[in-house]
Design an enzyme around this catalytic site. Structure first.
Site, PDB file in Angstrom:
ATOM      1  N   HIS A   1       1.150  -1.389   0.162  1.00 25.09           N
ATOM      2  CA  HIS A   1       0.011   0.429   0.181  1.00 25.09           C
ATOM      3  C   HIS A   1       1.019   1.205   0.176  1.00 25.09           C
ATOM      4  O   HIS A   1       1.615   0.748   0.470  1.00 25.09           O
ATOM      5  CB  HIS A   1      -0.713   0.571   1.179  1.00 25.09           C
ATOM      6  CG  HIS A   1      -2.328   0.763   1.367  1.00 25.09           C
ATOM      7  ND1 HIS A   1      -2.486   2.889   1.202  1.00 25.09           N
ATOM      8  CD2 HIS A   1      -2.808   0.615   1.189  1.00 25.09           C
ATOM      9  CE1 HIS A   1      -3.693   2.683   1.099  1.00 25.09           C
ATOM     10  NE2 HIS A   1      -4.112   2.208   0.982  1.00 25.09           N
TER      11      HIS A   1
ATOM     12  N   GLY B   1       4.745  21.407  11.926  1.00 26.04           N
ATOM     13  CA  GLY B   1       5.234  20.611  11.987  1.00 26.04           C
ATOM     14  C   GLY B   1       7.124  20.531  11.168  1.00 26.04           C
ATOM     15  O   GLY B   1       6.770  22.179   9.709  1.00 26.04           O
ATOM     16  N   PRO B   2       8.002  20.611  11.569  1.00 25.70           N
ATOM     17  CA  PRO B   2       9.312  20.372  10.933  1.00 25.70           C
ATOM     18  C   PRO B   2       9.319  20.479   9.535  1.00 25.70           C
ATOM     19  O   PRO B   2       8.173  19.397   9.112  1.00 25.70           O
ATOM     20  CB  PRO B   2      10.168  20.362  11.272  1.00 25.70           C
ATOM     21  CG  PRO B   2       9.744  18.838  12.471  1.00 25.70           C
ATOM     22  CD  PRO B   2       8.120  19.801  12.676  1.00 25.70           C
TER      23      PRO B   2
ATOM     24  N   PHE C   1      13.050  16.163   7.835  1.00 23.85           N
ATOM     25  CA  PHE C   1      13.384  14.203   7.234  1.00 23.85           C
ATOM     26  C   PHE C   1      13.294  13.550   8.594  1.00 23.85           C
ATOM     27  O   PHE C   1      13.999  13.493   8.771  1.00 23.85           O
ATOM     28  CB  PHE C   1      13.149  14.191   6.372  1.00 23.85           C
ATOM     29  CG  PHE C   1      13.291  11.818   6.104  1.00 23.85           C
ATOM     30  CD1 PHE C   1      12.230  11.758   4.987  1.00 23.85           C
ATOM     31  CD2 PHE C   1      14.945  11.491   5.741  1.00 23.85           C
ATOM     32  CE1 PHE C   1      12.194  10.548   5.133  1.00 23.85           C
ATOM     33  CE2 PHE C   1      14.840  10.256   5.223  1.00 23.85           C
ATOM     34  CZ  PHE C   1      13.013   9.548   5.155  1.00 23.85           C
TER      35      PHE C   1
ATOM     36  N   GLY D   1       8.784   9.348   9.101  1.00 20.58           N
ATOM     37  CA  GLY D   1       7.728  10.039   8.171  1.00 20.58           C
ATOM     38  C   GLY D   1       7.021  10.879   8.641  1.00 20.58           C
ATOM     39  O   GLY D   1       7.279  11.858   9.252  1.00 20.58           O
TER      40      GLY D   1
END
Length: 567
Positions: free
Chosen positions: A82, A163-164, A167, A172
């Site tokens: 998925h 949020g920042p 990565f 994730g």
């Protein structure tokens, strides 16, 4: 009415049952949340969880689940069939009963902001919660998936909503959204040939199917596929052929009121490069996905459908279209199946739809409406349909007094306790009066001489049902309000401070104890109007019932006002 919201988070773990259990434990640790379903998939390595409750506990449970998933799942080691880009891949909120889409947007944005600030990884808003049209579609938000997330975050156009823009290899990113309730709905056929199920599914679904010509009756799939060619652009729904796509798009806009460019883009095709590509015929419904399959356990083929907005494309309308298409092909629809749960609102609409077709009154109890839908749609054809378990937001009377047997209730009133007393009895009197008014309207519907008043009688009967339900709730509310006074009386009064606190509590209790019977009196006054309408419009054979209903309502008004005065 309570606001009930559903949350359906998808977690990128479908194999480690212990980890999944820890996530669902986090959800169930929040009081007021009901866990409905946990569906792990090994091949997808993904688990879909469904829970419901009022907005505040649902929001808290969602955050705790996302927090636990970020702790347990390492996306750098994840693989599955998925599409996904985070430990908690998606977290949509869905209005079920009493709640609006605006409520869910507010929840989604608040939860998304909290995830970004407290957990420190990127959050994207999607569907109704999105802040720009470009982010409405989940597929666009998740494009590139986890493997392309680092690159995506470096693009200013894809700065996270919360949020920042950094990565996080372990967690994730998470997409938080608000969407309509998705109903998984299957229609059963008296065949085990999957081609026949696909034949009807392709006609129904929004995507539609390839246009064919030649041997298309009664089975369209047997015809020859029609393709676009240089200078030849056929319309998928008619015999019209344009010389260019621009001409075809204008014809499509005028005839069907839709954008053909967007139509083909949604199919993954470039409108500028269609030569040699198949022409698409439109499906009958929007907000509908579908395919055919065979279920060995049921020994039948099914049209498997996802209704992504039942208010636009309701299941009963799709079912009737499927019945018609099946009959044209010599196939019989034997019934249908709801997979998972369904909102009361959807079943209520379906019940009303079938009652209106039968010219029967729609002003009947909520459970009767649902039962009508279950029977008309054949929802017990291949599996049980337990109304209590399958229908979310089903109206109920939870009060202990309202659920007593008549003899037990009368005995309870007769005991040496101040409540239940006159206020509860006034509410009961009004409820009975409203029930009698509804009965008169319902007994009049279906009689030949009242055919021209069908809609009017249904409208009045529905009002009577609503008043009845409110007054039934008031039976317990009156007693609960007076119990506040009793509790205040029992407070200590030894010191001046205690006496002041007790007096304030008693005053607040009496105020509450007066508000409930005042509302009861107003409702009973409305019931008097309902009984008057029943007498004016209804069948003469049941006029005595309208009269008794009016007397009960009058007693309710007078009794409730006595309680207002004394409190």
């Amino acid at each position: 009415m309570k606001k009930i919201v559903e949350c359906v988070p998808n977690f990128s773990e479908g194999r480690d049952l212990a980890a999944i259990r820890q996530i669902t434990d986090a959800i169930e640790s929040v009081q007021g949340v009901q866990l409905l379903d946990v569906d792990p998939g090994e091949s997808t390595n993904r688990t879909v969880v469904t829970f419901i409750g009022e907005p505040e506990p649902v929001a808290e449970a969602a955050f705790r689940a996302v927090q636990k998933a970020a702790e347990l799942i390492d996306m750098s080691k994840h693989s599955g069939e998925h599409a996904r880009f985070g430990a908690t891949d998606v977290c949509p909120f869905v209005p079920v009963a009493g709640a609006t889409m605006e409520d869910c947007v507010t929840i989604a944005r608040a939860v998304g902001e909290r995830i970004g600030e407290e957990l420190g990884f990127p959050v994207y808003l999607y569907e109704h919660a999105a802040r720009s049209p470009e982010r409405c579609n989940l597929a666009d938000v998740r494009s590139g998936e986890y493997e392309g997330l680092a690159k995506k975050l470096s693009d200013p156009d894809w700065k996270p909503d919360f949020g920042p823009a950094e990565f996080n290899s372990k967690a994730g990113a998470t997409a938080v959204g608000a969407r309509e309730f998705l109903i998984a709905y299957n229609i059963n056929l008296n065949t085990t040939d999957r081609r026949y199920a696909n034949e009807i599914a392709y006609e129904l679904r929004e995507r539609g199917r390839w246009k064919r010509e030649g041997n298309t009756e009664p089975f369209y799939y047997k015809g020859n596929v029609v393709y676009f060619a240089e200078g030849r652009f056929p319309d998928g729904n008619s015999d019209f052929v344009a010389g260019s796509f621009e001409e075809l798009a204008e014809h499509y806009r005028v005839e069907y009121g839709r954008d053909l460019y967007e139509r083909y883009r949604s199919l993954g095709l470039d409108p500028a490069d269609l030569t040699g590509r198949p022409v698409y015929k439109d499906g009958l419904f929007t907000h509908l996905k579908g395919i055919g399959w065979v279920v060995e356990d049921y020994q039948c083929a099914q049209i498997s459908l996802n209704l992504t907005d039942y208010k636009v494309t309701p299941p009963q309308t799709v079912l009737e279209a499927a019945r018609e298409l099946a009959a044209q092909r010599g196939i019989v629809v034997t019934g249908s199946e709801v997979v998972g749960v369904v909102p009361f609102d959807a079943m209520n609409r379906a019940g009303r739809y079938y009652l209106q077709r039968m010219r029967k009154s729609t002003g009947i109890p909520a459970r009767d409406l649902v039962t009508t839908a279950v029977q008309a749609m054949g929802l017990r054809d291949v599996a049980d349909f337990d109304i209590e378990k399958k229908v979310i937001g089903l109206p109920s009377q939870d009060g202990s007094l309202a659920n007593m047997k008549v003899t037990d209730f009368v005995d309870e009133v007769s005991r040496d306790t101040p409540a239940p007393g006159g206020g509860s009895i006034a509410a009961l009197a009004g409820a009975l009066g409203s029930a009698l008014a509804s009965m008169v309207f319902n007994l009049s519907v279906g009689k030949g001489e009242f055919d021209d008043r069908y809609k009017e009688l249904c409208k009045w009967a529905e009002k009577a049902q609503q008043a009845k339900d409110q007054l039934i709730r008031a039976i317990d509310e009156d007693t609960e309000a007076f119990n506040e006074v009793v509790a205040a009386m029992r407070l200590p009064k030894d010191s001046p401070e205690q006496q002041a606190a007790r007096a304030a509590a008693m005053q607040a209790g009496y105020k509450s104890a007066a508000k409930v019977p005042l509302r009861t009196a107003r409702l009973c006054r409305e019931v008097l109007d309902l009984c008057q309408a029943a007498a004016d419009l209804g069948n003469d054979a049941v006029m005595s019932d309208a009269g008794v209903g009016a007397l009960m309502a009058l007693a309710g008004v007078q009794g409730a006002l006595h309680n207002v005065r004394i409190n």
